[in-house]
Design a protein around this motif. Structure first.
Motif, PDB file in Angstrom:
ATOM      1  N   VAL A  47       0.906  -1.149   0.000  1.00  0.00           N
ATOM      2  CA  VAL A  47       0.000   0.000   0.000  1.00  0.00           C
ATOM      3  C   VAL A  47       0.948   1.202   0.000  1.00  0.00           C
ATOM      4  O   VAL A  47       2.022   1.156   0.613  1.00  0.00           O
ATOM      5  N   ASN A  48       0.587   2.239  -0.744  1.00  0.00           N
ATOM      6  CA  ASN A  48       1.547   3.353  -0.839  1.00  0.00           C
ATOM      7  C   ASN A  48       1.279   4.416   0.226  1.00  0.00           C
ATOM      8  O   ASN A  48       0.162   4.574   0.722  1.00  0.00           O
ATOM      9  N   CYS A  49       2.339   5.163   0.525  1.00  0.00           N
ATOM     10  CA  CYS A  49       2.231   6.246   1.510  1.00  0.00           C
ATOM     11  C   CYS A  49       1.805   7.533   0.807  1.00  0.00           C
ATOM     12  O   CYS A  49       1.444   7.525  -0.374  1.00  0.00           O
ATOM     13  N   GLU A  74      15.273   2.947   1.172  1.00  0.00           N
ATOM     14  CA  GLU A  74      13.842   2.710   1.452  1.00  0.00           C
ATOM     15  C   GLU A  74      13.655   1.216   1.694  1.00  0.00           C
ATOM     16  O   GLU A  74      13.912   0.382   0.811  1.00  0.00           O
ATOM     17  N   GLY A  76      11.429  -1.848   1.930  1.00  0.00           N
ATOM     18  CA  GLY A  76      10.106  -2.272   1.450  1.00  0.00           C
ATOM     19  C   GLY A  76       9.551  -1.159   0.581  1.00  0.00           C
ATOM     20  O   GLY A  76       8.634  -0.441   0.966  1.00  0.00           O
ATOM     21  N   GLU A  97      12.973  -4.101  -2.277  1.00  0.00           N
ATOM     22  CA  GLU A  97      11.597  -4.604  -2.338  1.00  0.00           C
ATOM     23  C   GLU A  97      11.651  -6.113  -2.603  1.00  0.00           C
ATOM     24  O   GLU A  97      12.412  -6.569  -3.442  1.00  0.00           O
ATOM     25  N   ILE A  98      10.806  -6.845  -1.892  1.00  0.00           N
ATOM     26  CA  ILE A  98      10.834  -8.309  -1.984  1.00  0.00           C
ATOM     27  C   ILE A  98      10.071  -8.834  -3.197  1.00  0.00           C
ATOM     28  O   ILE A  98      10.356  -9.924  -3.688  1.00  0.00           O
ATOM     29  N   GLY A 122      14.856  -8.165  -3.049  1.00  0.00           N
ATOM     30  CA  GLY A 122      15.313  -9.011  -1.950  1.00  0.00           C
ATOM     31  C   GLY A 122      14.775  -8.450  -0.656  1.00  0.00           C
ATOM     32  O   GLY A 122      13.901  -7.595  -0.653  1.00  0.00           O
ATOM     33  N   SER A 123      15.341  -8.947   0.440  1.00  0.00           N
ATOM     34  CA  SER A 123      14.827  -8.556   1.752  1.00  0.00           C
ATOM     35  C   SER A 123      15.728  -7.525   2.428  1.00  0.00           C
ATOM     36  O   SER A 123      16.955  -7.635   2.404  1.00  0.00           O
ATOM     37  N   PHE A 124      15.073  -6.541   3.068  1.00  0.00           N
ATOM     38  CA  PHE A 124      15.836  -5.559   3.854  1.00  0.00           C
ATOM     39  C   PHE A 124      16.130  -6.086   5.254  1.00  0.00           C
ATOM     40  O   PHE A 124      16.883  -5.471   6.002  1.00  0.00           O
ATOM     41  N   ASP A 143       8.087  -9.867   5.050  1.00  0.00           N
ATOM     42  CA  ASP A 143       8.648 -11.197   4.784  1.00  0.00           C
ATOM     43  C   ASP A 143       9.925 -11.341   5.596  1.00  0.00           C
ATOM     44  O   ASP A 143      10.875 -10.567   5.406  1.00  0.00           O
ATOM     45  N   PHE A 166       7.376   2.440   5.474  1.00  0.00           N
ATOM     46  CA  PHE A 166       5.941   2.592   5.783  1.00  0.00           C
ATOM     47  C   PHE A 166       5.482   1.264   6.382  1.00  0.00           C
ATOM     48  O   PHE A 166       5.003   0.380   5.682  1.00  0.00           O
TER      49      PHE A 166
HETATM   50  C1  LIG Z   1       3.297  -0.779   3.114  1.00  0.00           C
HETATM   51  S1  LIG Z   1       4.196  -1.107   1.617  1.00  0.00           S
HETATM   52  C2  LIG Z   1       5.087   0.417   1.467  1.00  0.00           C
HETATM   53  C3  LIG Z   1       5.570   0.717   0.071  1.00  0.00           C
HETATM   54  C4  LIG Z   1       6.357   2.011  -0.076  1.00  0.00           C
HETATM   55  N1  LIG Z   1       7.440   2.110   0.885  1.00  0.00           N
HETATM   56  C5  LIG Z   1       5.465   3.220   0.106  1.00  0.00           C
HETATM   57  O1  LIG Z   1       5.527   3.793   1.199  1.00  0.00           O
HETATM   58  O2  LIG Z   1       4.746   3.596  -0.821  1.00  0.00           O
HETATM   59  C6  LIG Z   1       5.425  -2.279   2.223  1.00  0.00           C
HETATM   60  C7  LIG Z   1       6.235  -2.965   1.148  1.00  0.00           C
HETATM   61  O3  LIG Z   1       7.234  -3.772   1.771  1.00  0.00           O
HETATM   62  C8  LIG Z   1       7.437  -4.933   0.981  1.00  0.00           C
HETATM   63  N2  LIG Z   1       8.119  -5.943   1.823  1.00  0.00           N
HETATM   64  C9  LIG Z   1       7.581  -6.771   2.768  1.00  0.00           C
HETATM   65  N3  LIG Z   1       8.554  -7.498   3.357  1.00  0.00           N
HETATM   66  C10 LIG Z   1       9.721  -7.129   2.778  1.00  0.00           C
HETATM   67  C11 LIG Z   1      11.082  -7.502   2.979  1.00  0.00           C
HETATM   68  N4  LIG Z   1      11.441  -8.398   3.903  1.00  0.00           N
HETATM   69  N5  LIG Z   1      12.027  -6.908   2.221  1.00  0.00           N
HETATM   70  C12 LIG Z   1      11.697  -5.989   1.269  1.00  0.00           C
HETATM   71  N6  LIG Z   1      10.425  -5.589   1.034  1.00  0.00           N
HETATM   72  C13 LIG Z   1       9.460  -6.130   1.790  1.00  0.00           C
HETATM   73  C14 LIG Z   1       6.042  -5.289   0.511  1.00  0.00           C
HETATM   74  O4  LIG Z   1       6.053  -6.124  -0.627  1.00  0.00           O
HETATM   75  C15 LIG Z   1       5.445  -3.898   0.236  1.00  0.00           C
HETATM   76  O5  LIG Z   1       5.633  -3.514  -1.104  1.00  0.00           O
END
Ligand SMILES: C[S@@+](CC[C@H](N)C(=O)[O-])C[C@H]1O[C@@H](n2cnc3c(N)ncnc32)[C@H](O)[C@@H]1O
Length: 205
Positions: A47-49, A74, A76, A97-98, A122-124, A143, A166
């Motif tokens: 969901v976007n901010c 950033e 995710g 971003e995953i 990948g994962s942060f 994730d 976010f």
């Molecule tokens: C609430 S959205 C926020 C998107 C963006 N930051 C924004 O504010 O518009 C969270 C994002 O984190 C991603 N995400 C979830 N777990 C993750 C991980 N371990 N590593 C990277 N991205 C992840 C999700 O796929 C999603 O796109």
């Protein structure tokens, strides 16, 4: 106290947004809407901010000389717009971003608006952080299974000066725990909290 809050005044919503940044934001909202209306599989965690508020928050951080350095990350990143806003403000910026389908959207958008931010699939969430396992078990929207991506980026968490995330409601403590455990002293964590606006923390030694 290792994390020190920096209050962001409500008046940041009055800060002007440059025309080029407005264009980036408008294009991003159009792309997100088209993506949501397309036949793509729904990505539940995305969901976007509020991108205007993030642009104004980054501007306020600059105006108040709060940054210890010029690297932005950033966590995710969804469509990567916060990472692009930081890059447009002159920061060396990456988004993690995953979901690969979202990383493709980030790259397409960055190319379209000629933005220098870089995106990684990948994962942060860093591996092997003591004390994170209990919090991780409670995450519904992050994730926590995948290995982290920092080697591929060629930077560690403690190389970045400003993070943005976010978190879903109730999940911000997890982001703060990673920040507290891994970020450099002096680094900042900016989070978007929906109706509460943006929230800023500094890691202090
Ligand atoms: C609430 S959205 C926020 C998107 C963006 N930051 C924004 O504010 O518009 C969270 C994002 O984190 C991603 N995400 C979830 N777990 C993750 C991980 N371990 N590593 C990277 N991205 C992840 C999700 O796929 C999603 O796109």
């Amino acid at each position: 106290m290792p994390l020190s809050p920096i209050p962001i005044p409500d008046s940041i919503t009055q800060l002007p947004i440059p025309g080029q940044t407005e264009q980036l934001i408008d294009t991003a909202y159009e792309r997100i809407e088209a993506f949501m209306l397309s036949d793509q599989e729904v990505i539940e965690n995305f969901v976007n901010c509020d991108f205007h508020l993030i642009a104004q928050s980054i501007e306020w951080i600059f105006e108040n000389h709060l940054l210890a350095g010029n690297r932005f990350c950033e966590w995710g990143c969804g469509f990567g717009v916060a990472a692009m806003l930081a890059a447009a403000r002159g920061m060396e910026s990456v988004g993690i971003e995953i979901e690969s389908v979202l990383v493709e959207q980030c790259e397409d958008l960055a190319e379209l608006v000629d933005n220098a931010a870089e995106f990684y699939c990948g994962s942060f969430v860093p591996r092997d952080v003591p004390g994170l396992t209990d919090l991780a078990a409670e995450m519904k929207h992050v994730d926590v299974q995948e290995g982290d991506i920092y080697d591929e980026i060629g930077l560690s968490i403690n190389d970045f000066d400003l993070f943005f995330a976010f978190p879903w409601p109730g999940e911000h403590e997890f982001f703060e725990a990673i920040f507290e455990a891994c970020a450099a002293d002096g680094a900042l964590l900016l989070t978007y909290r929906g109706r509460e606006g943006t929230h800023l923390l500094r890691k202090v030694g």
